[in-house]
Write a protein that holds these residues in place. Structure first.
Motif, PDB file in Angstrom:
ATOM      1  N   VAL A  31       1.096  -1.030  -0.170  1.00 34.32           N
ATOM      2  CA  VAL A  31       0.079   0.182   0.217  1.00 34.32           C
ATOM      3  C   VAL A  31       0.839   1.255   0.089  1.00 34.32           C
ATOM      4  CG1 VAL A  31      -1.603   1.361   1.017  1.00 34.32           C
ATOM      5  CG2 VAL A  31      -1.818  -1.206   1.315  1.00 34.32           C
ATOM      6  N   LEU A  32       0.651   2.050  -0.952  1.00 32.41           N
ATOM      7  CA  LEU A  32       1.418   3.359  -1.124  1.00 32.41           C
ATOM      8  C   LEU A  32       0.490   4.568  -0.581  1.00 32.41           C
ATOM      9  CD1 LEU A  32       2.948   1.477  -2.974  1.00 32.41           C
ATOM     10  CD2 LEU A  32       3.621   3.479  -4.079  1.00 32.41           C
ATOM     11  N   GLU A  33       0.501   5.152   0.639  1.00 26.85           N
ATOM     12  CA  GLU A  33      -0.249   6.094   1.200  1.00 26.85           C
ATOM     13  C   GLU A  33       0.370   7.719   1.486  1.00 26.85           C
ATOM     14  OE1 GLU A  33      -2.448   6.510   5.794  1.00 26.85           O
ATOM     15  OE2 GLU A  33      -1.466   4.519   5.290  1.00 26.85           O
ATOM     16  N   LYS A  34      -0.439   8.699   0.844  1.00 27.64           N
ATOM     17  CA  LYS A  34       0.208   9.719   1.134  1.00 27.64           C
ATOM     18  C   LYS A  34      -0.176  10.437   2.508  1.00 27.64           C
ATOM     19  CE  LYS A  34       1.794  12.232  -1.536  1.00 27.64           C
ATOM     20  NZ  LYS A  34       1.425  13.039  -2.594  1.00 27.64           N
ATOM     21  N   VAL A  35       0.998  10.891   2.929  1.00 27.86           N
ATOM     22  CA  VAL A  35       0.845  11.595   4.255  1.00 27.86           C
ATOM     23  C   VAL A  35       0.935  13.235   4.120  1.00 27.86           C
ATOM     24  CG1 VAL A  35       1.526  11.919   6.659  1.00 27.86           C
ATOM     25  CG2 VAL A  35       1.685   9.774   5.638  1.00 27.86           C
ATOM     26  N   PRO A  36       0.073  14.067   3.582  1.00 31.01           N
ATOM     27  CA  PRO A  36       0.539  15.588   3.355  1.00 31.01           C
ATOM     28  C   PRO A  36       0.940  16.137   4.471  1.00 31.01           C
ATOM     29  CG  PRO A  36      -1.954  14.856   3.508  1.00 31.01           C
ATOM     30  CD  PRO A  36      -1.158  13.795   3.747  1.00 31.01           C
ATOM     31  N   TYR A  37       1.627  17.387   4.157  1.00 33.90           N
ATOM     32  CA  TYR A  37       1.762  18.259   5.273  1.00 33.90           C
ATOM     33  C   TYR A  37       0.527  19.092   5.607  1.00 33.90           C
ATOM     34  CZ  TYR A  37       6.720  18.067   3.897  1.00 33.90           C
ATOM     35  OH  TYR A  37       8.207  17.482   3.524  1.00 33.90           O
ATOM     36  N   PRO A  38       0.732  19.290   6.831  1.00 31.94           N
ATOM     37  CA  PRO A  38      -0.340  20.230   7.339  1.00 31.94           C
ATOM     38  C   PRO A  38      -0.643  21.567   6.459  1.00 31.94           C
ATOM     39  CG  PRO A  38       1.436  20.457   8.854  1.00 31.94           C
ATOM     40  CD  PRO A  38       1.782  19.343   8.160  1.00 31.94           C
ATOM     41  N   ASP A  39      -1.821  22.512   6.567  1.00 37.05           N
ATOM     42  CA  ASP A  39      -2.190  23.309   5.905  1.00 37.05           C
ATOM     43  C   ASP A  39      -1.165  24.507   6.356  1.00 37.05           C
ATOM     44  OD1 ASP A  39      -4.025  22.147   4.509  1.00 37.05           O
ATOM     45  OD2 ASP A  39      -5.764  22.656   5.680  1.00 37.05           O
ATOM     46  N   SER A  40      -0.917  24.595   7.542  1.00 40.48           N
ATOM     47  CA  SER A  40      -0.116  25.629   8.230  1.00 40.48           C
ATOM     48  C   SER A  40       1.408  25.314   8.157  1.00 40.48           C
ATOM     49  CB  SER A  40      -0.402  25.688   9.948  1.00 40.48           C
ATOM     50  OG  SER A  40       0.018  24.506  10.369  1.00 40.48           O
ATOM     51  N   ALA A  41       1.936  24.420   7.098  1.00 42.63           N
ATOM     52  CA  ALA A  41       3.338  24.220   7.090  1.00 42.63           C
ATOM     53  C   ALA A  41       4.081  25.297   6.632  1.00 42.63           C
ATOM     54  CB  ALA A  41       3.448  22.908   6.313  1.00 42.63           C
ATOM     55  N   PRO A  42       5.365  25.383   7.185  1.00 44.82           N
ATOM     56  CA  PRO A  42       6.319  26.338   6.499  1.00 44.82           C
ATOM     57  C   PRO A  42       6.750  26.087   5.011  1.00 44.82           C
ATOM     58  CG  PRO A  42       7.278  25.156   8.104  1.00 44.82           C
ATOM     59  CD  PRO A  42       5.974  24.759   8.176  1.00 44.82           C
ATOM     60  N   SER A  43       7.125  26.899   4.166  1.00 43.87           N
ATOM     61  CA  SER A  43       7.485  26.552   2.974  1.00 43.87           C
ATOM     62  C   SER A  43       8.320  25.425   2.571  1.00 43.87           C
ATOM     63  CB  SER A  43       7.919  27.883   2.231  1.00 43.87           C
ATOM     64  OG  SER A  43       9.198  28.306   2.811  1.00 43.87           O
ATOM     65  N   GLY A  44       9.314  25.342   3.487  1.00 43.49           N
ATOM     66  CA  GLY A  44      10.501  24.141   3.064  1.00 43.49           C
ATOM     67  C   GLY A  44      10.002  22.968   3.457  1.00 43.49           C
ATOM     68  N   VAL A  45      10.265  21.772   2.675  1.00 47.40           N
ATOM     69  CA  VAL A  45       9.937  20.454   2.798  1.00 47.40           C
ATOM     70  C   VAL A  45      10.922  19.882   3.672  1.00 47.40           C
ATOM     71  CG1 VAL A  45       8.725  20.576   0.664  1.00 47.40           C
ATOM     72  CG2 VAL A  45      11.106  19.820   0.649  1.00 47.40           C
ATOM     73  N   ALA A  46      10.634  18.624   4.119  1.00 48.35           N
ATOM     74  CA  ALA A  46      11.648  17.915   5.058  1.00 48.35           C
ATOM     75  C   ALA A  46      12.482  17.051   4.040  1.00 48.35           C
ATOM     76  CB  ALA A  46      10.709  16.847   5.605  1.00 48.35           C
ATOM     77  N   THR A  47      13.733  17.131   4.411  1.00 46.75           N
ATOM     78  CA  THR A  47      14.729  16.373   3.434  1.00 46.75           C
ATOM     79  C   THR A  47      15.734  15.637   4.629  1.00 46.75           C
ATOM     80  OG1 THR A  47      16.273  18.320   3.693  1.00 46.75           O
ATOM     81  CG2 THR A  47      14.724  18.194   1.959  1.00 46.75           C
ATOM     82  N   ARG A  48      16.594  15.052   4.070  1.00 49.35           N
ATOM     83  CA  ARG A  48      17.659  13.923   4.797  1.00 49.35           C
ATOM     84  C   ARG A  48      16.906  13.471   5.967  1.00 49.35           C
ATOM     85  NH1 ARG A  48      23.413  15.925   3.945  1.00 49.35           N
ATOM     86  NH2 ARG A  48      24.695  14.202   4.787  1.00 49.35           N
ATOM     87  N   PHE A  49      16.251  12.523   5.893  1.00 46.42           N
ATOM     88  CA  PHE A  49      15.437  11.673   7.078  1.00 46.42           C
ATOM     89  C   PHE A  49      16.327  10.914   7.686  1.00 46.42           C
ATOM     90  CE2 PHE A  49      12.091  12.225   3.941  1.00 46.42           C
ATOM     91  CZ  PHE A  49      11.020  12.851   4.491  1.00 46.42           C
ATOM     92  N   ASP A  50      16.065  10.928   9.140  1.00 46.20           N
ATOM     93  CA  ASP A  50      17.140  10.066  10.000  1.00 46.20           C
ATOM     94  C   ASP A  50      16.349   9.868  11.310  1.00 46.20           C
ATOM     95  OD1 ASP A  50      19.194   8.654  10.756  1.00 46.20           O
ATOM     96  OD2 ASP A  50      20.789  10.108  10.926  1.00 46.20           O
ATOM     97  N   SER A  51      16.904   8.727  12.001  1.00 46.10           N
ATOM     98  CA  SER A  51      16.156   8.370  13.221  1.00 46.10           C
ATOM     99  C   SER A  51      16.985   7.243  13.617  1.00 46.10           C
ATOM    100  CB  SER A  51      14.727   7.961  13.043  1.00 46.10           C
ATOM    101  OG  SER A  51      14.714   6.522  12.344  1.00 46.10           O
ATOM    102  N   ARG A  52      16.657   6.932  14.883  1.00 42.56           N
ATOM    103  CA  ARG A  52      17.151   5.922  15.525  1.00 42.56           C
ATOM    104  C   ARG A  52      16.587   4.502  14.718  1.00 42.56           C
ATOM    105  NH1 ARG A  52      15.662   2.772  20.809  1.00 42.56           N
ATOM    106  NH2 ARG A  52      14.210   4.546  21.189  1.00 42.56           N
ATOM    107  N   LYS A  53      17.216   3.640  14.326  1.00 39.26           N
ATOM    108  CA  LYS A  53      17.031   2.481  13.762  1.00 39.26           C
ATOM    109  C   LYS A  53      15.687   1.620  14.161  1.00 39.26           C
ATOM    110  CE  LYS A  53      18.397  -1.744  11.100  1.00 39.26           C
ATOM    111  NZ  LYS A  53      19.371  -2.628  11.080  1.00 39.26           N
ATOM    112  N   GLY A  54      14.581   1.304  13.289  1.00 40.95           N
ATOM    113  CA  GLY A  54      13.480   0.607  13.683  1.00 40.95           C
ATOM    114  C   GLY A  54      12.543   1.399  14.572  1.00 40.95           C
TER     115      GLY A  54
END
Length: 416
Positions: free
Chosen positions: A260-283
């Motif tokens: 399943v490919l599901e879109k998670v849109p930005y909120p309406d109040s989002a700033p102009s810049g998009v999220a880049t270079r995702f990172d997190s603790r694994k898993g």
């Protein structure tokens, strides 16, 4: 339990962990997992030893390609050999995929964690250099959730070659391609999902604009496609695979024949810049992405929601620990590590500048890596020749300054 300390109780804990996975089979064999790919064997491979805690190591690569490993538990060091001069690295917590003039060279750290959903299994084997995967241009490398099952995706932008490596073969010391397909050259990616992968497709201008799922044989699956304008970045989470778009993110879930490919849109109040270079603790289910003008995006894949965390200065790295307090660890362009709490946005710690020599001698911070695990963050300082171990839960305290004998121009944390 502190994963950096081997205690006398660990053999007992290992026995408990193994018993938790058994169905009272007197032979001691582990039953097949229902939460992970069938036949995957809890991450075990021939020649590997199961141990009681994560075997955390730092893999360091210098500018000429010398590769070394530093044991974060016992402080011992091992030289693994030499790859061609590196240009970039990526890791899944076991393998280090190094971009070199040969293509992508694969380093097996020999330490890994198998995520079994409600508990983990930890393994240790002999580290080795596995060889290289040919391709044109500097590829995007996208890893999967498990190092002994599923796949790893490589996309070569100059040739448009999308390659899916077989992780089971990698765990046996073999490089085998599940598929290699050619699409229009563009800055794309291959994101492993189940036995196949999601591959980007370009629009008429050569910009990545959509996603198509291919099965393990490299055949497109009808109905498994989604629009994703301005594709940038991907990361695997406990819930599914995240792929960044100009208007939000695509969350890919499921591991069957048709995910399943599901879109998670930005909120309406989002700033102009998009999220880049995702990172997190694994898993973990929550990931961080760099945002503009000054802040960090947090994406909860469980809640299918975004949170904007403003910062006083722009950041060049950001990683979500996703622990009980919601620590976010970031790095600014001046070389300071900051720690925030996701729930309140409060800054709870900041270091002094740690990269003064690197900043003054390097044209960019592209080889600087900030990685997080359950208790520590690690930051390599290439020109200084050290790695900083940071206790993010204690006001960004520098817990150790490590000096590997292989200068950490590139660094990856293995064993996670």
């Amino acid at each position: 339990m502190n994963p950096r300390r081997i205690a006398a109780a660990l053999p007992v804990l290992l026995l408990v962990a193994l018993s938790a996975c058994s169905n009272a089979d007197p032979s001691g064999r582990l039953p097949p997992s229902s939460a992970t790919p069938s036949g995957a064997g809890h991450g075990a491979v021939t020649g590997a030893s199961e141990v009681a805690e994560p075997q955390l190591h730092l893999v360091a690569i210098d500018g000429t390609g010398n590769v070394g490993m530093l044991d974060l538990l016992g402080n011992g060091e091992t030289k693994l050999g030499t790859v061609a001069p590196p240009a970039a690295t990526a890791t899944d917590g076991r393998y280090v995929f190094t971009t070199t003039p040969k293509g992508v060279e694969v380093i097996d750290s020999g330490v890994w964690t198998w995520d079994h959903g409600d508990h983990f299994h930890y393994y240790r084997a002999t580290p080795e250099l596995l060889g290289s995967v040919r391709g044109g241009g500097s590829p995007a490398v996208t890893t999967g959730p498990l190092s002994t099952a599923g796949g790893t995706g490589l996309f070569f932008p100059e040739s448009g070659e999308a390659v899916l490596l077989d992780n089971t073969s990698l765990s046996r010391g073999e490089i085998r391609e599940r598929f290699r397909i050619e699409v229009t050259p563009h800055a794309g990616l291959v994101a492993p999902v189940g036995d196949g992968a999601v591959v980007t497709t370009a629009d008429a201008a050569g910009t990545p604009a959509a996603l198509q799922y291919y099965d393990a044989d490299g055949k497109p699956v009808a109905g498994a496609r989604a629009d994703c304008p301005g594709i940038h970045g991907s990361i695997v989470t406990r819930v599914g695979t995240v792929i960044g778009c100009a208007d939000g993110a695509i969350l890919v879930t499921g591991s069957g024949d048709k995910p399943v490919l599901e879109k998670v849109p930005y909120p309406d109040s989002a700033p102009s810049g998009v999220a880049t270079r995702f990172d997190s603790r694994k898993g973990r289910p929550t990931v961080a992405g760099l945002g503009e003008p000054s802040g960090v995006w947090l994406l909860s894949t469980r809640q299918r929601s975004w949170q904007w965390l403003p910062t006083q200065t722009p950041m060049v790295r950001a990683a979500a620990v996703d622990d009980s307090r919601g620590h976010i660890v970031t790095l600014d362009a001046g070389g300071r590590v900051h720690v925030y709490l996701a729930k309140t946005g409060e800054e709870v710690g900041v270091t002094e500048p740690l990269l003064s020599k690197t900043i003054s001698t390097a044209p960019s911070l592209e080889t600087v890596t900030l990685t997080v695990d359950a208790q520590r963050a690690y930051l390599n300082a290439p020109a200084e020749g050290v790695v900083y171990e940071i206790d993010f839960a204690d006001k960004a305290r520098i817990a150790r300054t490590l000096s590997p004998f292989v200068r950490p121009v590139f660094m990856a944390e293995a064993g996670r």
